[in-house]
Scaffold this active site. Structure first.
Site, PDB file in Angstrom:
ATOM      1  N   TYR A  16       9.319  40.861 -11.351  1.00  0.00           N
ATOM      2  CA  TYR A  16       9.762  39.729 -10.520  1.00  0.00           C
ATOM      3  C   TYR A  16       8.593  38.859 -10.051  1.00  0.00           C
ATOM      4  O   TYR A  16       8.762  37.649  -9.873  1.00  0.00           O
ATOM      5  CB  TYR A  16      10.627  40.211  -9.344  1.00  0.00           C
ATOM      6  CG  TYR A  16      12.017  40.568  -9.827  1.00  0.00           C
ATOM      7  CD1 TYR A  16      12.940  39.567 -10.125  1.00  0.00           C
ATOM      8  CD2 TYR A  16      12.377  41.892 -10.062  1.00  0.00           C
ATOM      9  CE1 TYR A  16      14.197  39.883 -10.628  1.00  0.00           C
ATOM     10  CE2 TYR A  16      13.645  42.219 -10.560  1.00  0.00           C
ATOM     11  CZ  TYR A  16      14.538  41.203 -10.839  1.00  0.00           C
ATOM     12  OH  TYR A  16      15.786  41.509 -11.347  1.00  0.00           O
ATOM     13  N   ARG A  67       8.144  36.522 -12.907  1.00  0.00           N
ATOM     14  CA  ARG A  67       9.213  35.515 -12.972  1.00  0.00           C
ATOM     15  C   ARG A  67       9.113  34.528 -11.805  1.00  0.00           C
ATOM     16  O   ARG A  67       9.448  33.349 -11.937  1.00  0.00           O
ATOM     17  CB  ARG A  67      10.577  36.204 -13.027  1.00  0.00           C
ATOM     18  CG  ARG A  67      10.762  36.895 -14.394  1.00  0.00           C
ATOM     19  CD  ARG A  67      12.076  37.596 -14.512  1.00  0.00           C
ATOM     20  NE  ARG A  67      13.200  36.712 -14.308  1.00  0.00           N
ATOM     21  CZ  ARG A  67      14.395  37.131 -13.886  1.00  0.00           C
ATOM     22  NH1 ARG A  67      14.597  38.400 -13.615  1.00  0.00           N
ATOM     23  NH2 ARG A  67      15.373  36.281 -13.725  1.00  0.00           N
ATOM     24  N   GLN A 111      24.457  32.115 -10.714  1.00  0.00           N
ATOM     25  CA  GLN A 111      23.960  33.481 -10.920  1.00  0.00           C
ATOM     26  C   GLN A 111      22.437  33.454 -11.024  1.00  0.00           C
ATOM     27  O   GLN A 111      21.797  34.494 -11.048  1.00  0.00           O
ATOM     28  CB  GLN A 111      24.536  34.069 -12.206  1.00  0.00           C
ATOM     29  CG  GLN A 111      26.049  34.188 -12.213  1.00  0.00           C
ATOM     30  CD  GLN A 111      26.574  34.486 -13.610  1.00  0.00           C
ATOM     31  OE1 GLN A 111      26.634  35.629 -14.038  1.00  0.00           O
ATOM     32  NE2 GLN A 111      26.953  33.453 -14.334  1.00  0.00           N
ATOM     33  N   ASP A 119      16.528  31.292  -9.751  1.00  0.00           N
ATOM     34  CA  ASP A 119      15.536  30.216  -9.600  1.00  0.00           C
ATOM     35  C   ASP A 119      16.014  29.211  -8.551  1.00  0.00           C
ATOM     36  O   ASP A 119      17.162  29.259  -8.102  1.00  0.00           O
ATOM     37  CB  ASP A 119      15.269  29.515 -10.956  1.00  0.00           C
ATOM     38  CG  ASP A 119      16.504  28.810 -11.510  1.00  0.00           C
ATOM     39  OD1 ASP A 119      17.070  27.941 -10.804  1.00  0.00           O
ATOM     40  OD2 ASP A 119      16.918  29.109 -12.648  1.00  0.00           O
ATOM     41  N   HIS A 158      23.520  36.066  -7.036  1.00  0.00           N
ATOM     42  CA  HIS A 158      22.631  37.161  -7.466  1.00  0.00           C
ATOM     43  C   HIS A 158      21.275  37.116  -6.765  1.00  0.00           C
ATOM     44  O   HIS A 158      20.315  37.708  -7.239  1.00  0.00           O
ATOM     45  CB  HIS A 158      22.442  37.145  -8.988  1.00  0.00           C
ATOM     46  CG  HIS A 158      23.677  37.567  -9.739  1.00  0.00           C
ATOM     47  ND1 HIS A 158      23.837  37.364 -11.093  1.00  0.00           N
ATOM     48  CD2 HIS A 158      24.815  38.194  -9.324  1.00  0.00           C
ATOM     49  CE1 HIS A 158      25.018  37.834 -11.469  1.00  0.00           C
ATOM     50  NE2 HIS A 158      25.628  38.346 -10.411  1.00  0.00           N
ATOM     51  N   CYS A 209      14.202  42.964   3.066  1.00  0.00           N
ATOM     52  CA  CYS A 209      13.608  44.164   3.666  1.00  0.00           C
ATOM     53  C   CYS A 209      14.672  45.260   3.716  1.00  0.00           C
ATOM     54  O   CYS A 209      15.726  45.084   4.319  1.00  0.00           O
ATOM     55  CB  CYS A 209      13.078  43.881   5.072  1.00  0.00           C
ATOM     56  SG  CYS A 209      12.394  45.377   5.824  1.00  0.00           S
ATOM     57  N   GLY A 268      26.715  27.558 -19.142  1.00  0.00           N
ATOM     58  CA  GLY A 268      25.529  28.317 -19.558  1.00  0.00           C
ATOM     59  C   GLY A 268      25.503  29.772 -19.124  1.00  0.00           C
ATOM     60  O   GLY A 268      24.451  30.281 -18.762  1.00  0.00           O
ATOM     61  N   ASN A 275      28.871  25.269 -22.909  1.00  0.00           N
ATOM     62  CA  ASN A 275      27.906  26.293 -23.328  1.00  0.00           C
ATOM     63  C   ASN A 275      27.392  25.973 -24.730  1.00  0.00           C
ATOM     64  O   ASN A 275      28.077  25.337 -25.511  1.00  0.00           O
ATOM     65  CB  ASN A 275      28.589  27.671 -23.330  1.00  0.00           C
ATOM     66  CG  ASN A 275      27.598  28.812 -23.145  1.00  0.00           C
ATOM     67  OD1 ASN A 275      26.508  28.786 -23.702  1.00  0.00           O
ATOM     68  ND2 ASN A 275      27.973  29.800 -22.361  1.00  0.00           N
ATOM     69  N   ALA A 330      22.913  22.127 -22.487  1.00  0.00           N
ATOM     70  CA  ALA A 330      23.308  21.728 -21.130  1.00  0.00           C
ATOM     71  C   ALA A 330      22.803  20.325 -20.763  1.00  0.00           C
ATOM     72  O   ALA A 330      23.532  19.563 -20.118  1.00  0.00           O
ATOM     73  CB  ALA A 330      22.796  22.757 -20.129  1.00  0.00           C
TER      74      ALA A 330
END
Ligand code: BJW
Length: 234
Positions: free
Chosen positions: A56, A59, A91, A94, A109, A117, A176, A202, A220
């Site tokens: 992560y 990312r 979802q 970003d 998500h 925490c 998408g 899509n 898209a």
């Protein structure tokens, strides 16, 4: 009075693909390089937290450089200019919807620019790398900070609000997303039950494509602005 006055839009990784962020299940996607059981489950995190932090952190660094594309901007414009209600449920973890100006937005998500925490449940903005030895600024305990993302086996955020919006919508647009991951993959069924018109935009037909009343295939950045423009024409 617009034809559709309660619109729910579900977005997935394909929306951010042309901003340079990898999808999950495409040929060169994230799951071709990582086993989801190692990096996207609570069990994987318990087994090897360093791997998950690094996954992560990488990312988050990539995401911080990415810019919204024409599809993100078209959705923000729809929200600004459409006289009805437009809720975007993403979802994606970003921040490209917000960067484009979308405001009525649910990150079901989680968000990669925040931490969670596990000691005090605080969710806080987090732009730097995360690590096990950090102190939570809220409860001041060490070792409880993790990425604020929803892993397999965990319950996505704001499900009650999403369910209420689906039950009331008259247009549902899915953009998408592969239709592989629940509960998001089941939203089209909820919208159909509410009597809504359903549209999939899509690159390839998704796993749930056959449920949609209307389907369009393409990238898209081309498809989303042109389709959403039709909703703004009176
Ligand atoms: C383009 C494009 C371009 C490409 N233009 N398009 C058996 C049956 C049913 C369910 C289950 C089951 N066993 C387990 C479950 C539940 C499980 C699940 O669904 N598993 C399936 C794999 C079967 N789900 C969960 O565990 C969820 N929680 C849950 O169910 O809790 C119970 C509960 C729910 C509700 C109420 C009460 C209780 C949690 C799921 C968490 C998912 N987390 C991840 C990772 C975390 C975030 C991160 O790291 O980023 O979320 S997994 C990953 O998949 C990520 C994504 O958000 C998610 C969806 O992926 P997405 O967006 O669809 O991406 P891709 O790559 O799959 O597809 C990209 C699409 O774009 C493709 O279609 C391309 O064609 C297209 N595309 N370029 C347009 N330029």
């Amino acid at each position: 009075m617009p034809r559709y006055d309660k619109i729910v839009v579900l977005t997935g990784a394909g929306l951010s693909a042309e901003s340079g962020l990898a999808t999950f299940r495409d040929k060169d996607g994230i799951w071709a390089r990582y086993d989801y059981r190692d990096v996207a489950t609570p069990e994987g995190f318990a087994r090897n937290p360093s791997l998950v932090y690094e996954f992560y952190n990488m990312r988050r660094r990539e995401g911080s450089k990415a810019k919204p594309n024409a599809a993100h901007y078209a959705l923000a414009q729809l929200q600004r200019q459409h006289p009805g209600e437009v809720l975007v449920v993403t979802q994606n973890i970003d921040g490209l919807h917000e960067a484009a100006g979308t405001t009525n937005l649910i990150h079901m998500h989680g968000e990669m620019a925040t931490s969670l925490c596990t000691n005090c449940d605080a969710r806080q903005p987090w732009r730097e790398d995360l690590a096990a030895e950090l102190v939570c600024p809220e409860c001041e305990l060490v070792g409880g900070l993790r990425p604020n993302v929803v892993w397999f086996g965990e319950i996505p955020y704001e499900m009650d609000r999403i369910a209420a919006a689906l039950a009331a919508c008259n247009l549902f647009i899915s953009i998408g997303t592969s239709g592989n991951v629940y509960p998001a993959a089941g939203f089209v069924a909820g919208a159909i039950e509410a009597g809504a018109h359903t549209v999939e935009l899509n690159l390839e037909p998704s796993d749930t494509a056959s449920y949609f009343a209307e389907r369009h295939q393409g990238a898209a950045t081309e498809l989303v602005p042109s389709y959403l423009n039709t909703l703004l024409e009176v």
